[in-house]
Every structure is written in C-alpha cells, then in structure tokens.
Design an enzyme around this catalytic site. Structure first.
Site, short mmCIF file in Angstrom:
data_model
loop_
_atom_site.label_atom_id
_atom_site.label_comp_id
_atom_site.label_asym_id
_atom_site.label_seq_id
_atom_site.Cartn_x
_atom_site.Cartn_y
_atom_site.Cartn_z
N GLY A 1 16.87 30.46 109.60
CA GLY A 1 17.21 30.90 108.26
C GLY A 1 18.40 31.84 108.27
O GLY A 1 18.48 32.73 109.13
N THR B 1 5.29 36.17 97.30
CA THR B 1 6.65 35.66 97.33
C THR B 1 7.17 35.44 98.75
O THR B 1 7.76 34.39 99.03
CB THR B 1 7.59 36.60 96.54
OG1 THR B 1 7.11 36.72 95.21
CG2 THR B 1 9.02 36.08 96.52
N MET C 1 5.85 32.20 100.02
CA MET C 1 6.48 31.05 99.36
C MET C 1 7.85 30.79 99.97
O MET C 1 8.21 29.64 100.26
CB MET C 1 6.60 31.28 97.86
CG MET C 1 7.22 30.11 97.12
SD MET C 1 7.49 30.42 95.36
CE MET C 1 8.87 31.57 95.45
N LEU D 1 7.48 29.11 103.29
CA LEU D 1 7.15 27.70 103.14
C LEU D 1 8.40 26.89 102.79
O LEU D 1 8.61 25.78 103.32
CB LEU D 1 6.06 27.52 102.07
CG LEU D 1 5.37 26.17 102.03
CD1 LEU D 1 4.51 25.95 103.27
CD2 LEU D 1 4.51 26.05 100.77
N MET D 2 9.24 27.43 101.93
CA MET D 2 10.49 26.76 101.57
C MET D 2 11.41 26.64 102.79
O MET D 2 12.06 25.61 102.99
CB MET D 2 11.20 27.53 100.47
CG MET D 2 10.52 27.49 99.13
SD MET D 2 11.28 28.69 98.00
CE MET D 2 10.80 28.01 96.42
N GLU D 3 11.46 27.68 103.61
CA GLU D 3 12.27 27.63 104.82
C GLU D 3 11.75 26.55 105.78
O GLU D 3 12.54 25.80 106.37
CB GLU D 3 12.28 28.99 105.53
CG GLU D 3 13.13 30.02 104.83
CD GLU D 3 13.54 31.16 105.75
OE1 GLU D 3 13.88 30.89 106.93
OE2 GLU D 3 13.51 32.31 105.31
N HIS E 1 10.83 33.44 92.02
CA HIS E 1 9.39 33.15 91.98
C HIS E 1 9.02 33.09 90.51
O HIS E 1 9.05 34.11 89.81
CB HIS E 1 8.63 34.26 92.72
CG HIS E 1 7.24 33.86 93.09
ND1 HIS E 1 6.53 34.51 94.06
CD2 HIS E 1 6.42 32.88 92.64
CE1 HIS E 1 5.33 33.97 94.19
NE2 HIS E 1 5.25 32.97 93.32
N ARG F 1 20.52 27.30 106.25
CA ARG F 1 20.04 27.38 107.63
C ARG F 1 21.22 27.21 108.57
O ARG F 1 22.08 26.37 108.34
CB ARG F 1 18.98 26.30 107.92
CG ARG F 1 17.72 26.51 107.07
CD ARG F 1 16.56 25.67 107.50
NE ARG F 1 15.98 26.08 108.77
CZ ARG F 1 15.22 27.18 108.94
NH1 ARG F 1 14.96 27.98 107.91
NH2 ARG F 1 14.72 27.46 110.13
#
Length: 133
Positions: A65, A38, A41, A44-46, A72, A116
């Site tokens: 961030g 998690t 993941m 990666l999203m950030e 998830h 962000r």
C-alpha cells in the site's frame, strides 16, 4: 524489467470478511459503537486490490500500500458480510491505481481510491535489514 507488464486496466480483485466483535470500533475503544471499523474496511480494500494484481506479478514481486483516499459511508453491524472490490484504473510502471468499494450486503459502505507500489520483496527486505534499528 517492468514488473507490471502483465497488469491491465480493468483487472479486479475481491476480499470478504464477516464482521466480528474484534473488527469493531468498540473492540478498540470501549466507549464507541459496535460497528465495523474504518481501518478494517481500508485493510479489506487494500487486500482486494492486492488480490487483483498479485497473480500477474513476476515471482518474487509483491505489492504494498502506498496511498489511500477513502470515504466510510455507512455503519455495518456485527454479523454482516463485507465484500471489498479493487479495480485497476491506471498503471505507472511500479505504481498501480485502483478504484475501491466495500459493500455490506445491504448497501455501499465505503468507496475511494488506492495506490499500490510493486516491489521486489528480496531487495526490499535487504534494504530494510540495512537500516538502523
């Protein structure tokens, strides 16, 4: 100066990774399954979200961030390619809100929201250097 003046709702960015052993939960906790972690993941999203706006920020400005709210949804085994997408949903001067998703080529594995903050990197690093260690 408004550093987000060139950022617009609907902009999107992506980032992709192939799940390797070091990105699994088992790599960090041997008693856990060998599936995409998690935290990886979310990272990666950030990065997908940062990719959406970075080219539109003034020189010397970056995004960091500030908030994540992620679910998830499904396990992803080693070898699959995960693609995350971050789409701008709102802008509030120095804060940019995103809708984020991650897919593993078979199904949606994660979704949520991300915020962000936009900062002047030089000023941020100066302030950080003044803090007690």
């Amino acid at each position: 100066m408004n550093p987000t003046a060139s950022v617009t709702v609907g902009m999107h960015g992506t980032d992709t990774v192939v799940v390797r052993e070091e990105l699994t939960v088992r790599h960090h906790v041997p008693s856990m399954p060998a599936v995409y972690g998690t935290p990886m993941m979310i990272y990666l999203m950030e990065m997908a979200s940062a990719n959406a706006i970075h080219p539109h920020l003034p020189d010397g400005w970056v995004s960091v961030g500030a908030e994540v709210n992620i679910r998830h949804l499904a396990a992803t085994p080693i070898g699959r390619t995960v693609t995350a997408t971050g789409t701008v949903t709102a802008i509030n001067e120095r804060l940019v809100m995103f809708r984020v998703e991650a897919h593993d080529g078979v199904r949606l594995i994660g979704e949520g929201t991300h915020v962000r903050g936009v900062i002047n990197l030089a000023k941020f690093e100066e302030r950080l250097a003044r803090e007690p260690r």
